[in-house]
Design a protein around this motif. Structure first.
Motif, short mmCIF file in Angstrom:
data_model
loop_
_atom_site.label_atom_id
_atom_site.label_comp_id
_atom_site.label_asym_id
_atom_site.label_seq_id
_atom_site.Cartn_x
_atom_site.Cartn_y
_atom_site.Cartn_z
N ALA A 144 0.84 -1.20 0.00
CA ALA A 144 0.00 0.00 0.00
C ALA A 144 0.87 1.26 0.00
N TRP A 145 1.93 1.25 0.82
CA TRP A 145 2.87 2.38 0.81
C TRP A 145 3.48 2.55 -0.58
N TYR A 146 3.93 1.44 -1.14
CA TYR A 146 4.59 1.47 -2.45
C TYR A 146 3.65 2.03 -3.52
N ASP A 147 2.42 1.59 -3.49
CA ASP A 147 1.45 2.04 -4.48
C ASP A 147 1.20 3.54 -4.39
N GLY A 148 1.42 4.11 -3.20
CA GLY A 148 1.20 5.54 -3.03
C GLY A 148 2.46 6.38 -3.10
N ALA A 149 3.60 5.76 -3.43
CA ALA A 149 4.89 6.47 -3.40
C ALA A 149 5.37 6.89 -4.78
N GLY A 150 4.46 6.95 -5.74
CA GLY A 150 4.86 7.23 -7.11
C GLY A 150 5.48 8.60 -7.34
N ALA A 151 5.24 9.55 -6.43
CA ALA A 151 5.77 10.90 -6.62
C ALA A 151 7.23 11.02 -6.18
N MET A 152 7.75 10.05 -5.46
CA MET A 152 9.13 10.10 -5.00
C MET A 152 10.09 9.92 -6.17
N HIS A 153 11.30 10.45 -6.03
CA HIS A 153 12.35 10.18 -7.02
C HIS A 153 12.60 8.67 -7.04
N PRO A 154 12.76 8.07 -8.21
CA PRO A 154 12.93 6.61 -8.29
C PRO A 154 14.05 6.05 -7.41
N VAL A 155 15.14 6.78 -7.30
CA VAL A 155 16.25 6.29 -6.47
C VAL A 155 15.84 6.27 -5.00
N GLU A 156 15.16 7.31 -4.56
CA GLU A 156 14.69 7.35 -3.17
C GLU A 156 13.61 6.30 -2.92
N ARG A 157 12.71 6.15 -3.88
CA ARG A 157 11.64 5.16 -3.72
C ARG A 157 12.23 3.75 -3.66
N ALA A 158 13.20 3.47 -4.50
CA ALA A 158 13.84 2.15 -4.51
C ALA A 158 14.54 1.88 -3.18
N ALA A 159 15.28 2.87 -2.68
CA ALA A 159 16.01 2.70 -1.42
C ALA A 159 15.05 2.52 -0.26
N LYS A 160 13.94 3.25 -0.29
CA LYS A 160 12.98 3.16 0.81
C LYS A 160 12.22 1.83 0.75
N LEU A 161 11.88 1.37 -0.45
CA LEU A 161 11.25 0.06 -0.60
C LEU A 161 12.15 -1.02 -0.02
N HIS A 162 13.41 -0.97 -0.39
CA HIS A 162 14.39 -1.94 0.09
C HIS A 162 14.47 -1.93 1.62
N THR A 163 14.58 -0.73 2.18
CA THR A 163 14.75 -0.60 3.63
C THR A 163 13.52 -1.07 4.38
N GLY A 216 14.19 6.44 11.30
CA GLY A 216 13.39 6.92 10.18
C GLY A 216 14.13 7.89 9.29
N ASN A 217 15.44 8.07 9.55
CA ASN A 217 16.27 8.95 8.72
C ASN A 217 16.89 8.12 7.60
N TYR A 218 16.43 8.37 6.37
CA TYR A 218 16.86 7.57 5.22
C TYR A 218 18.03 8.20 4.46
N ASP A 219 18.56 9.31 4.96
CA ASP A 219 19.57 10.04 4.18
C ASP A 219 20.76 9.17 3.80
N SER A 220 21.28 8.39 4.75
CA SER A 220 22.48 7.60 4.48
C SER A 220 22.23 6.50 3.46
N ILE A 221 21.08 5.82 3.56
CA ILE A 221 20.80 4.76 2.59
C ILE A 221 20.48 5.36 1.22
N PHE A 222 19.84 6.56 1.18
CA PHE A 222 19.61 7.23 -0.09
C PHE A 222 20.95 7.52 -0.78
N VAL A 223 21.91 8.07 -0.01
CA VAL A 223 23.21 8.43 -0.59
C VAL A 223 23.95 7.18 -1.06
#
Length: 250
Positions: A144-163, A216-223
């Protein structure tokens, strides 16, 4: 960082369609490195060259049967991910189970593709995965989160999905490999080459995941993911003779 990634992707997109033999050789190179590093992060002792030999169907002396299966299974899982990307399929729990079933094929067929039926802890992690009784609800929330995360940058969305997937830890084994396959499913779906998280970066990778799961800080995994994507983009641009002075290793 994302601007640099996007600039490199724009360069690559402008060169498409790529020459067929160039594309095939780049795909083979990244498939091998992705398989080697993802397995090595989890303790597989096959070297890069040994992994290549195993994927060619040759047995390496002194290595366990499990390590051979891990290499071949990961290759098969990549092929499946490429297939669902090519078909433009949306992510579902069924696909996640299929990816995991390929990762554990002939290693633990009982658990392959099955959510864990017991509670676990993750060595070295600061958080504990959800109770196994909550997994169906947790995985539904993930989709459900993934389906609603389409506005995120693909790199951020991918990293957040993984995490988020790794935090849930829905399987008894193979969560890391499956999570990195999901990471690259999302990137490849958006037209990026796969991000290869290197064995050498394992500590920084685990620390970044732990920070995201705890605070909940995703900065390091995003980078870290953005650096990995940029490395793969640079590999493409180098082969095509399009790379500029930008590098991701400063």
């Amino acid at each position: 960082m994302l601007q640099t990634v996007d600039a490199s992707k724009t360069q690559l997109d402008a060169a498409r369609p790529l020459p067929p033999h160039t594309l095939a050789s780049l795909r083979e190179k990244l498939l091998l490195e992705w398989t080697y590093h993802s397995n090595a992060i989890e303790g597989n002792t096959l070297t890069l060259r040994e992994t290549k030999v195993v994927l060619e169907g040759i047995t390496v002396g002194g290595k366990s049967l499990r390590e051979h299966f891990e290499a071949m299974n990961h290759r098969d899982a990549i092929l499946y991910v490429e297939e669902i990307v090519a078909k433009s399929e949306t992510l579902s729990e069924w696909q996640i189970r299929n990816i995991h079933a390929l990762v554990l094929k002939a290693i633990d067929d009982k658990e392959a593709g099955r959510y864990r039926q017991e509670n676990v802890v993750i060595a070295g992690a600061s958080t504990t995965p959800p109770d196994f009784l909550h997994l169906p609800a947790e995985m539904k929330q993930l989709i459900a989160w993934y389906d609603g995360a389409g506005a995120m940058h693909p790199v951020e969305r991918a990293a957040k999905l993984h995490t988020r997937f790794v935090r849930i830890h829905p399987f008894v084994d193979g969560n890391g490999r499956t999570g990195r396959l999901l990471l690259n499913f999302e990137l490849m779906k958006a037209g990026y080459p796969p991000a290869i998280i290197r064995k050498e970066d394992r500590l920084a990778y685990y620390d970044a995941l732990d920070e995201a799961c705890v605070s909940g800080n995703y900065d390091s995994i995003f980078v870290l993911v953005a650096h990995s994507v940029l490395r793969s983009l640079t590999t493409y641009l180098d082969v095509l003779g399009l790379a500029d002075s930008r590098r991701d290793d400063e």
